[in-house]
Design an enzyme around this catalytic site. Structure first.
Site, mmCIF file in Angstrom:
data_model
loop_
_atom_site.group_PDB
_atom_site.id
_atom_site.type_symbol
_atom_site.label_atom_id
_atom_site.label_comp_id
_atom_site.label_asym_id
_atom_site.label_seq_id
_atom_site.Cartn_x
_atom_site.Cartn_y
_atom_site.Cartn_z
ATOM 1 N N CYS A 176 0.833 -1.189 0.000
ATOM 2 C CA CYS A 176 0.000 0.000 0.000
ATOM 3 C C CYS A 176 0.868 1.240 0.000
ATOM 4 C CB CYS A 176 -0.906 0.003 1.240
ATOM 5 S SG CYS A 176 -1.888 -1.502 1.433
ATOM 6 N N ILE A 187 -4.118 -7.670 -0.783
ATOM 7 C CA ILE A 187 -3.329 -8.892 -0.893
ATOM 8 C C ILE A 187 -3.885 -9.977 0.025
ATOM 9 C CG2 ILE A 187 -1.037 -9.915 -0.588
ATOM 10 C CD1 ILE A 187 -1.146 -7.938 -2.897
ATOM 11 N N GLY A 237 2.872 -2.804 3.696
ATOM 12 C CA GLY A 237 3.735 -3.972 3.795
ATOM 13 C C GLY A 237 2.975 -5.246 4.071
ATOM 14 N N GLU A 238 3.709 -6.235 4.536
ATOM 15 C CA GLU A 238 3.137 -7.541 4.897
ATOM 16 C C GLU A 238 3.846 -8.064 6.143
ATOM 17 O OE1 GLU A 238 0.590 -8.815 3.403
ATOM 18 O OE2 GLU A 238 0.564 -7.647 1.539
ATOM 19 N N ARG A 250 -4.766 1.416 -0.816
ATOM 20 C CA ARG A 250 -4.665 -0.023 -0.593
ATOM 21 C C ARG A 250 -4.497 -0.830 -1.867
ATOM 22 N NH1 ARG A 250 -8.794 -4.554 1.981
ATOM 23 N NH2 ARG A 250 -7.142 -5.988 2.554
ATOM 24 N N LEU A 251 -3.516 -1.728 -1.836
ATOM 25 C CA LEU A 251 -3.388 -2.818 -2.802
ATOM 26 C C LEU A 251 -3.752 -4.083 -2.049
ATOM 27 C CD1 LEU A 251 -2.506 -3.915 -5.592
ATOM 28 C CD2 LEU A 251 -0.192 -4.084 -4.687
ATOM 29 N N ILE A 275 12.395 -11.587 -18.599
ATOM 30 C CA ILE A 275 12.520 -10.864 -19.853
ATOM 31 C C ILE A 275 13.888 -11.166 -20.455
ATOM 32 C CG2 ILE A 275 10.926 -9.009 -19.272
ATOM 33 C CD1 ILE A 275 13.411 -7.244 -18.767
ATOM 34 N N GLY A 291 14.738 -12.673 -5.795
ATOM 35 C CA GLY A 291 15.927 -13.238 -5.158
ATOM 36 C C GLY A 291 16.829 -12.205 -4.533
#
Length: 631
Positions: free
Chosen positions: A2, A53, A76-77, A50-51, A291, A364
């Site tokens: 977010c 998830i 965040g998460e 807000r995104l 890509i 990674g």
């Protein structure tokens, strides 16, 4: 994932206009296209984009605690939120949602500022305590999520996920900090210790800030650090097993989402390791994306395809032209501050590809910093052996003189480019590593500046904070100090800034399992001999991953994303480069020697020197000045 923004009055609880908070949030709408919210009370305003998830419909923000005393906005998460939720419920906490946001609120109410040490995740959040009229700001251990703040002339403090949010406030001064220019030309980014604008601050990784109404603005408090001071003992096989276990835990904990999830796959060691462990933990094919470039020397897509076949992933790949310079203005606008890592362009492109099918992508990033994977780590380890054999009194004058005489042989094979090594050996371990990290060494920067800028800069040198950081590090060796500097400066300033801005520009959440703090702390305790051995960095990780990955992936030369800026500045961007030295915003500041700039452009276009990296730096600086309305 977010975006957050807010205003807090430090002295008098003046009213906060909700429209102002809304404008700050609108400036970062790309971080959260799924919802928005604004909350105000006397002396404070909080906003959120807000995104979605986790708990897609049940965790709107700003979020109030069940008793109404605390209000949260969070970006965040939290990966251990389920375990924390059970512990807090057992202690009497009441939950109305299934997400991680409410767990932060409950943790705050139980443990206060110490709650951050209980959180495993990436985060930047603000909690306002209505009863105490205090505001608590916190940022995660490694700095995955950003947080800017600035005191304003009306006695308030504005804060937000990106500088864009602060720029939406009419009271923010747009005055360039000249020391940030010195920092940027040295490192290619403006480190977390400074911002491009005077009066703007970034909350450092692993730090928090507790503001109380009626009290002056305090200094941030460090709540986490990594130590290289202790060495773990044991057989290499046991260390391998522990490393793999920690990596498995880190990957599986970051696969929790209520939206489509996948991974970036370059075909290198780190992304391939993450995909291998995702495939092991998943009952369905992992979605991967990569890509490639239509220039064979830059294209790694065959390695990514090899890993995709090996683990039967649902793989998407796209070739793009490296001649993508038309997107430079859009790219520069993502960062607000000048940012010279040219790999940001292909990183943005792979984020765009990922967003077509997923909302969350694992990367990674972090293994090189934690496990000594950069070529400069191998060099540092070897140079320190020379330093141990040759006293400084001899090294300084001898290697310094040789380095000064040796030509800057950009055209030569890598083993013959000895100038940097000689100059590095002339100094102590910290000085040598700072030089190896620098985009532009001191002698080059000094030649670029005008007399006016040198007066503004004074005695400050960008290397000074890094030398202080390394020399004061909880470390036992030069390699320890180097990795500590990478984790504290390079990682949040360059790598994580690049991934955050390019992923958020397309509303994609990027997660970095190899930056799990338990993995970082374990890696910091490893003996040097299992980090660097036989000219190989990340020795233990590569050995441990042989059970999953073929040797041609593990031991091929490191490449990474490449952008052909050398060719651009001899072709389609040659005229743009000439404008930098002439009428561009950068030249109009009067801070640079325009004749020197013109010489750099001319020699590069003529093919007598490769000044592409410096020209890219100057171009990105010019774009930042233009975006900020400077010059």
């Amino acid at each position: 994932m977010c975006g957050i923004a807010g205003i807090y009055h430090l002295e008098t609880p003046k009213p906060v206009d909700p429209a102002r908070i809304e404008a700050m949030c609108d400036a970062i709408a790309h971080r959260g296209p799924d919802g928005q919210g604004v909350w105000t009370a006397p002396g404070v305003g909080l906003g959120h984009r807000r995104l979605s998830i986790i708990d897609l419909a049940g965790s709107p923000q700003p979020m109030a605690s069940p008793d109404g005393r605390a209000m949260l906005i969070f970006n965040g998460e939290i990966y251990n939120y389920r375990e924390l939720r059970q512990e807090l419920k057992a202690a009497g906490a009441i939950f109305r949602t299934d997400g991680d946001s409410e767990v932060i609120l409950a943790a705050w109410q139980r443990w206060g500022p110490d709650c951050v040490s209980r959180l495993n995740g990436m985060f930047a959040f603000a909690i306002y305590d209505l009863e105490a009229r205090s505001l608590f700001l916190a940022r995660d251990r490694l700095g995955v999520k950003p947080l800017y703040y600035a005191p304003l002339s009306d006695g308030s403090l504005a804060f937000g996920s990106e500088l864009k949010a602060l720029l939406a406030h009419p009271l923010l001064r747009r005055e360039i900090d000249p020391l940030a220019i010195e920092d940027y030309l040295t490192w290619g980014y403006v480190p977390d210790s400074r911002a491009i604008l005077k009066g703007v601050h970034k909350l450092a990784a692993g730090h928090s800030l507790l503001l109380r109404c009626g009290s002056p603005l305090p200094r941030p408090s460090q709540w986490w650090d990594v130590s290289f001071a202790d060495r773990r003992k044991g057989k290499a096989a046991d260390l391998e097993a522990e490393l793999v276990h920690l990596m498995q835990q880190a990957v599986s904990s970051r696969m929790v989402a209520d939206v489509p999830l996948g991974a970036f796959l370059s075909g290198g060691v780190d992304s391939s390791s993450v995909v291998a462990l995702m495939a092991e933990a998943s009952g369905r094919p992992v979605r991967t994306c990569s890509i490639g470039f239509d220039v064979a020397g830059l294209d790694e897509s065959a390695y990514a395809s090899q890993i995709a076949r090996l683990f039967a992933t649902d793989h998407a790949s796209r070739k793009v032209s490296p001649d993508d310079f038309s997107a430079i203005d859009q790219l520069a606008g993502m960062f607000d501050e000048p940012f010279a890592d040219a790999s940001a362009l292909p990183t943005w492109r792979v984020c765009q590809l990922a967003r077509e099918s997923v909302t969350v992508a694992l990367s990674g990033d972090g293994a090189d910093e934690a496990l000594a994977g950069y070529r400069r780590h191998v060099f540092q380890n070897g140079e320190d052996r020379v330093r141990a054999l040759v006293p400084q009194a001899l090294r300084g004058p001898v290697f310094g003189a040789l380095g000064g005489l040796y030509p800057k042989a950009d055209w030569a094979p890598r083993p013959l480019r000895a100038k940097s090594t000689l100059l590095s050996l002339a100094g102590d371990s910290a000085q040598g590593y700072a030089r190896s990290m620098a985009f532009a060494p001191p002698e080059l920067r000094d030649g670029l500046y005008s007399d006016d800028f040198r007066r503004l800069r004074g005695d400050y040198r960008a290397e000074d904070p890094v030398l202080e950081l390394m020399r004061g590090a909880p470390a036992r060796s030069g390699l320890d100090q180097a990795q500590y500097a990478d984790l504290k400066a390079w990682l949040p300033g360059d790598i994580l800034t690049k991934v955050d801005r390019t992923s958020m520009a397309v509303s994609l959440e990027a997660r970095e399992p190899l930056l799990d703090y338990r993995l970082i702390e374990f890696a910091a305790s490893l003996p040097e001999s299992v980090r660097v051995r036989g000219g190989q960095g990340k020795w233990l990780m590569k050995k441990a991953m042989r059970r999953y990955l073929p040797d041609e992936i593990l031991y091929r030369p490191k490449q990474g994303f490449v952008t052909p800026i050398e060719q651009w500045f001899r072709g389609p961007l040659a005229e743009t480069a000439r404008e930098i030295a002439g009428g561009a915003a950068l030249a109009r500041t009067g801070w640079f020697d325009t004749r020197r700039l013109s010489g750099l452009v001319d020699s590069h276009v003529a093919g007598t020197a490769d000044n592409s990296r410096l020209l890219w730096q100057l171009l990105m600086l010019d774009k930042a000045f233009t975006g900020l309305g400077i010059g």
